[in-house]
Design an enzyme around this catalytic site. Structure first.
Site, PDB file in Angstrom:
ATOM      1  N   THR A   1       3.895  68.912  13.785  1.00 13.50           N
ATOM      2  CA  THR A   1       3.805  69.416  12.669  1.00 13.50           C
ATOM      3  C   THR A   1       4.367  70.825  12.474  1.00 13.50           C
ATOM      4  O   THR A   1       3.471  71.654  12.302  1.00 13.50           O
ATOM      5  CB  THR A   1       2.349  69.252  11.924  1.00 13.50           C
ATOM      6  OG1 THR A   1       1.582  69.804  12.769  1.00 13.50           O
ATOM      7  CG2 THR A   1       1.847  67.804  11.788  1.00 13.50           C
TER       8      THR A   1
ATOM      9  N   LYS B   1       1.716  79.095  13.865  1.00 16.54           N
ATOM     10  CA  LYS B   1       1.986  78.056  13.057  1.00 16.54           C
ATOM     11  C   LYS B   1       0.693  77.836  12.202  1.00 16.54           C
ATOM     12  O   LYS B   1       0.670  77.534  10.946  1.00 16.54           O
ATOM     13  CB  LYS B   1       2.608  76.836  13.723  1.00 16.54           C
ATOM     14  CG  LYS B   1       2.091  75.338  13.135  1.00 16.54           C
ATOM     15  CD  LYS B   1       2.862  74.417  13.932  1.00 16.54           C
ATOM     16  CE  LYS B   1       1.955  73.730  14.991  1.00 16.54           C
ATOM     17  NZ  LYS B   1       0.835  72.863  14.512  1.00 16.54           N
TER      18      LYS B   1
ATOM     19  N   ARG C   1      -5.387  73.614  25.183  1.00 16.03           N
ATOM     20  CA  ARG C   1      -4.544  74.843  25.448  1.00 16.03           C
ATOM     21  C   ARG C   1      -3.486  74.330  26.460  1.00 16.03           C
ATOM     22  O   ARG C   1      -3.793  73.755  27.415  1.00 16.03           O
ATOM     23  CB  ARG C   1      -5.214  75.921  26.089  1.00 16.03           C
ATOM     24  CG  ARG C   1      -6.428  76.431  25.340  1.00 16.03           C
ATOM     25  CD  ARG C   1      -7.428  77.469  26.162  1.00 16.03           C
ATOM     26  NE  ARG C   1      -8.330  76.728  26.939  1.00 16.03           N
ATOM     27  CZ  ARG C   1      -8.703  76.805  27.918  1.00 16.03           C
ATOM     28  NH1 ARG C   1      -8.666  78.078  28.494  1.00 16.03           N
ATOM     29  NH2 ARG C   1      -9.606  76.040  28.933  1.00 16.03           N
TER      30      ARG C   1
ATOM     31  N   GLY D   1       0.900  84.381  20.904  1.00 18.55           N
ATOM     32  CA  GLY D   1       2.319  83.478  20.832  1.00 18.55           C
ATOM     33  C   GLY D   1       1.853  82.120  20.819  1.00 18.55           C
ATOM     34  O   GLY D   1       0.630  81.748  20.581  1.00 18.55           O
TER      35      GLY D   1
ATOM     36  N   ASP E   1       7.735  57.014  21.584  1.00 22.53           N
ATOM     37  CA  ASP E   1       8.616  58.093  21.081  1.00 22.53           C
ATOM     38  C   ASP E   1      10.000  57.709  20.696  1.00 22.53           C
ATOM     39  O   ASP E   1      10.575  56.727  21.259  1.00 22.53           O
ATOM     40  CB  ASP E   1       8.821  59.086  22.297  1.00 22.53           C
ATOM     41  CG  ASP E   1       8.964  60.838  21.541  1.00 22.53           C
ATOM     42  OD1 ASP E   1       8.363  61.547  21.736  1.00 22.53           O
ATOM     43  OD2 ASP E   1      10.383  60.752  21.043  1.00 22.53           O
TER      44      ASP E   1
ATOM     45  N   PHE F   1     -11.561  84.491  24.644  1.00 24.48           N
ATOM     46  CA  PHE F   1     -10.781  84.924  23.405  1.00 24.48           C
ATOM     47  C   PHE F   1     -10.935  86.226  22.994  1.00 24.48           C
ATOM     48  O   PHE F   1     -10.396  86.455  21.778  1.00 24.48           O
ATOM     49  CB  PHE F   1     -10.512  83.648  22.365  1.00 24.48           C
ATOM     50  CG  PHE F   1      -9.817  82.600  22.979  1.00 24.48           C
ATOM     51  CD1 PHE F   1     -10.030  81.921  23.981  1.00 24.48           C
ATOM     52  CD2 PHE F   1      -8.424  82.212  22.420  1.00 24.48           C
ATOM     53  CE1 PHE F   1      -9.437  80.969  24.483  1.00 24.48           C
ATOM     54  CE2 PHE F   1      -7.631  81.333  22.663  1.00 24.48           C
ATOM     55  CZ  PHE F   1      -8.077  80.541  23.786  1.00 24.48           C
TER      56      PHE F   1
ATOM     57  N   CYS G   1       0.833  76.909  18.284  1.00 21.11           N
ATOM     58  CA  CYS G   1      -0.121  76.638  17.486  1.00 21.11           C
ATOM     59  C   CYS G   1      -0.816  77.898  16.726  1.00 21.11           C
ATOM     60  O   CYS G   1      -0.833  77.697  15.605  1.00 21.11           O
ATOM     61  CB  CYS G   1      -1.323  75.999  18.374  1.00 21.11           C
ATOM     62  SG  CYS G   1      -0.632  74.642  19.069  1.00 21.11           S
TER      63      CYS G   1
HETATM   64  C1  UDX Z   1      -4.257  77.112  21.262  1.00 21.18           C
HETATM   65  C2  UDX Z   1      -5.570  76.891  21.111  1.00 21.18           C
HETATM   66  O1  UDX Z   1      -6.517  77.680  22.048  1.00 21.18           O
HETATM   67  C3  UDX Z   1      -6.130  75.405  21.433  1.00 21.18           C
HETATM   68  O2  UDX Z   1      -7.366  75.112  21.150  1.00 21.18           O
HETATM   69  C4  UDX Z   1      -5.136  74.722  20.174  1.00 21.18           C
HETATM   70  O3  UDX Z   1      -5.384  73.193  20.300  1.00 21.18           O
HETATM   71  C5  UDX Z   1      -3.562  74.995  20.677  1.00 21.18           C
HETATM   72  O4  UDX Z   1      -3.564  76.455  20.441  1.00 21.18           O
HETATM   73  P1  UDX Z   1      -2.454  77.649  23.173  1.00 21.18           P
HETATM   74  O5  UDX Z   1      -1.737  78.122  21.924  1.00 21.18           O
HETATM   75  O6  UDX Z   1      -2.089  76.677  24.137  1.00 21.18           O
HETATM   76  O7  UDX Z   1      -4.035  76.822  22.529  1.00 21.18           O
HETATM   77  O8  UDX Z   1      -2.935  78.817  24.117  1.00 21.18           O
HETATM   78  P2  UDX Z   1      -4.063  79.707  24.119  1.00 21.18           P
HETATM   79  O9  UDX Z   1      -4.669  79.793  25.380  1.00 21.18           O
HETATM   80  O10 UDX Z   1      -4.976  79.578  22.981  1.00 21.18           O
HETATM   81  O11 UDX Z   1      -3.139  81.338  23.951  1.00 21.18           O
HETATM   82  C6  UDX Z   1      -2.784  81.420  22.733  1.00 21.18           C
HETATM   83  C7  UDX Z   1      -2.187  83.066  22.709  1.00 21.18           C
HETATM   84  O12 UDX Z   1      -3.354  83.964  22.567  1.00 21.18           O
HETATM   85  C8  UDX Z   1      -1.326  83.360  24.164  1.00 21.18           C
HETATM   86  O13 UDX Z   1      -0.314  84.220  23.707  1.00 21.18           O
HETATM   87  C9  UDX Z   1      -2.434  84.055  24.647  1.00 21.18           C
HETATM   88  O14 UDX Z   1      -1.905  85.113  25.747  1.00 21.18           O
HETATM   89  C10 UDX Z   1      -3.063  84.799  23.655  1.00 21.18           C
HETATM   90  N1  UDX Z   1      -4.475  85.108  24.208  1.00 21.18           N
HETATM   91  C11 UDX Z   1      -5.504  84.140  24.407  1.00 21.18           C
HETATM   92  C12 UDX Z   1      -4.911  86.398  24.102  1.00 21.18           C
HETATM   93  O15 UDX Z   1      -4.141  87.489  23.836  1.00 21.18           O
HETATM   94  N2  UDX Z   1      -6.228  86.950  24.325  1.00 21.18           N
HETATM   95  C13 UDX Z   1      -7.023  85.996  24.454  1.00 21.18           C
HETATM   96  O16 UDX Z   1      -8.413  86.566  25.010  1.00 21.18           O
HETATM   97  C14 UDX Z   1      -6.710  84.673  24.748  1.00 21.18           C
END
Ligand code: UDX
Length: 432
Positions: free
Chosen positions: A86, A266, A154, A260, A30, A252, A263
């Site tokens: 990114t 964005k 995640r 939020g 880094d 999901f 990822c």
């Molecule tokens: C996500 C992808 O899941 C992961 O594969 C990728 O590599 C990075 O982005 P992350 O953003 O860390 O991972 O968290 P995630 O568990 O996916 O939740 C993202 C958002 O969706 C959160 O705000 C969560 O509260 C919301 N969510 C998730 C829901 O509202 N309902 C669901 O059923 C699942």
């Protein structure tokens, strides 16, 4: 194998520590010298369950090394992963690739023998070609190969997601080099991960298409939840009923206050910009983005209705402010809209989050961080459950409600409406 991870954020540090734990020698690089010093002093700057122990153990076994000297790391490695950020670019919301291209340029200066260069960062389709051109500007083609190996980690579950991925995706047309990556991931494949290889652009597209689909799935059930509220249907039953269809799948498919994190917001924006670039309107994903943004406002304004449009002077407890549990990450969390909105309306807000106090709210008057649930929920008019941390799943509301009248707004449907009714607590949730 000898590996270099360029970038020690969520992806680089977690993947680096996990690769080391599989017996590889890993250099984590880094340019932030302070971060590298912390890591060399066993201070892990990322809130990720299990990461502290994993880094310490592999650092002790000398499998995991930290340096801000990219040259040393590249010279001592056969496979170099680009794991830099990114972020969205300010102007047109596409992915800002400056850090990726900087890393590629630095790597090209250090190539002393054949190297495999792998993008793990989430990059728009065709970025691998641009990286190849940058390096070709300095090195002969036979000295390197550029592949794509997107991550699907995640936050809060990153180590588990690395160790037990559904699939490992490799994008390359070079069979020999693809084989080398398959060998690197062998321990995970032996435990059931599917190894899927395609061409480089295919792997780049899989990452964006996957994240945009997951965001679509969430927005889909959130909108069905809105209809369930109007028609007296329990959205939890709909999620289960739908999810039992293997073509849909139950994951999901949980309603929430709006997705939020860094990822989904964005990546959904970036892929629509790629679509526009190629004159292909990704209208579904564009509507998902709009729907999610609107949801943050709708659900925040619903608090006004729950308080019979009298927010001024009301005492509100917010349980959980991060975008999801088991992280301290606040990026694009719906609490960032909700708390300032309520504060502006004159509410007195106390919030508690297991990951600690947030700078995001430190300048807001009448917004106080509390150290635990009881302190936050003492003498309030409304308790909002915003993030589904485990410790919010068995609160003794019977005891809490003794002699006090408060309402509950459960934005994650952690509790049963029937049980709350029996307790005589006015309880509001989502999609039910
Ligand atoms: C996500 C992808 O899941 C992961 O594969 C990728 O590599 C990075 O982005 P992350 O953003 O860390 O991972 O968290 P995630 O568990 O996916 O939740 C993202 C958002 O969706 C959160 O705000 C969560 O509260 C919301 N969510 C998730 C829901 O509202 N309902 C669901 O059923 C699942």
């Amino acid at each position: 194998m000898k590996i270099a991870m360029i970038g020690t954020g969520y992806v680089g540090l977690v993947s680096g520590a996990c690769f080391a734990d599989l017996g590889n020698t890993v250099w984590c690089v880094d340019k932030d010298k302070e971060k590298i010093d912390m890591l060399n002093n066993n201070i892990v700057p990322i809130y990720e369950p299990g990461l502290n122990e994993l880094v310490k153990k592999n650092f002790l076994f000398n499998r995991l090394k930290f340096t801000s000297d990219l040259n040393i790391a590249v010279k001592n490695s056969d496979i170099i992963f680009i794991c830099v950020g990114t972020p969205l670019s300010k102007k047109n919301k596409s992915a800002d690739l400056q850090y990726v291209f900087k890393a590629a340029t630095e790597i090209s200066k250090s190539i002393n023998k054949f190297k495999i260069i792998v993008t793990k960062s989430t990059v728009p389709v065709g970025t691998g070609d641009k990286i190849e051109k940058i390096i070709l500007g300095r090195k002969k083609k036979k000295l390197f190969e550029v592949l794509s190996n997107p991550e699907f980690l995640r936050e809060g579950e990153a180590i588990r997601d690395f160790r037990f991925p559904d699939r490992v995706v490799i994008g390359s047309n070079n069979k020999k080099v693809t084989k080398k990556l398959e060998t690197l991931y062998e321990p995970l494949i032996k435990k059931g991960a599917i190894f899927f290889s395609t061409n480089r652009k295919g792997a780049e597209m899989i990452k964006y298409a996957s994240n945009a689909f997951l965001a679509t799935k969430i927005s889909y059930i959130n909108e069905i939840g809105n209809l369930c509220e109007k028609t007296g249907v329990n959205v939890e039953d709909v999620s289960i009923g739908m999810g039992l269809d293997k073509r849909i799948g139950g994951r999901f498919l949980r309603v929430g206050p709006a997705y939020g994190g860094s990822c989904f917001p964005k990546d959904t924006k970036a892929i629509t910009v790629t679509g526009d670039l190629y004159r292909t309107n990704l209208s579904i994903i564009k509507s998902v983005i709009k729907s999610n943004e609107k949801r943050k406002r709708i659900l925040t304004e619903r608090i006004k209705v729950i308080l019979s449009n009298k927010v001024k002077g009301k005492k509100i407890a917010i349980l959980g402010v991060t975008f999801k549990p088991n992280t301290d990450d606040m990026r694009q969390s719906s609490s960032l809209l909700m708390i300032p909105y309520l504060q502006k309306k004159g509410a007195n807000i106390k919030y508690y989050d297991p990951s600690g106090e947030k700078n995001n709210f430190s300048k807001l008057k009448n917004v106080t961080f509390c150290k635990n649930i009881n302190e936050a929920c003492k003498n309030v008019d409304l308790i909002v459950i915003h993030t589904e941390w485990d410790e919010f799943k068995s609160i003794d509301f019977k005891r809490l409600s003794r002699g006090k009248k408060f309402k509950i707004y459960d934005m994650r449907n952690l509790y049963s409406s029937e049980k709350m009714k029996k307790l005589g607590i006015s309880y509001y949730s989502i999609g039910r």
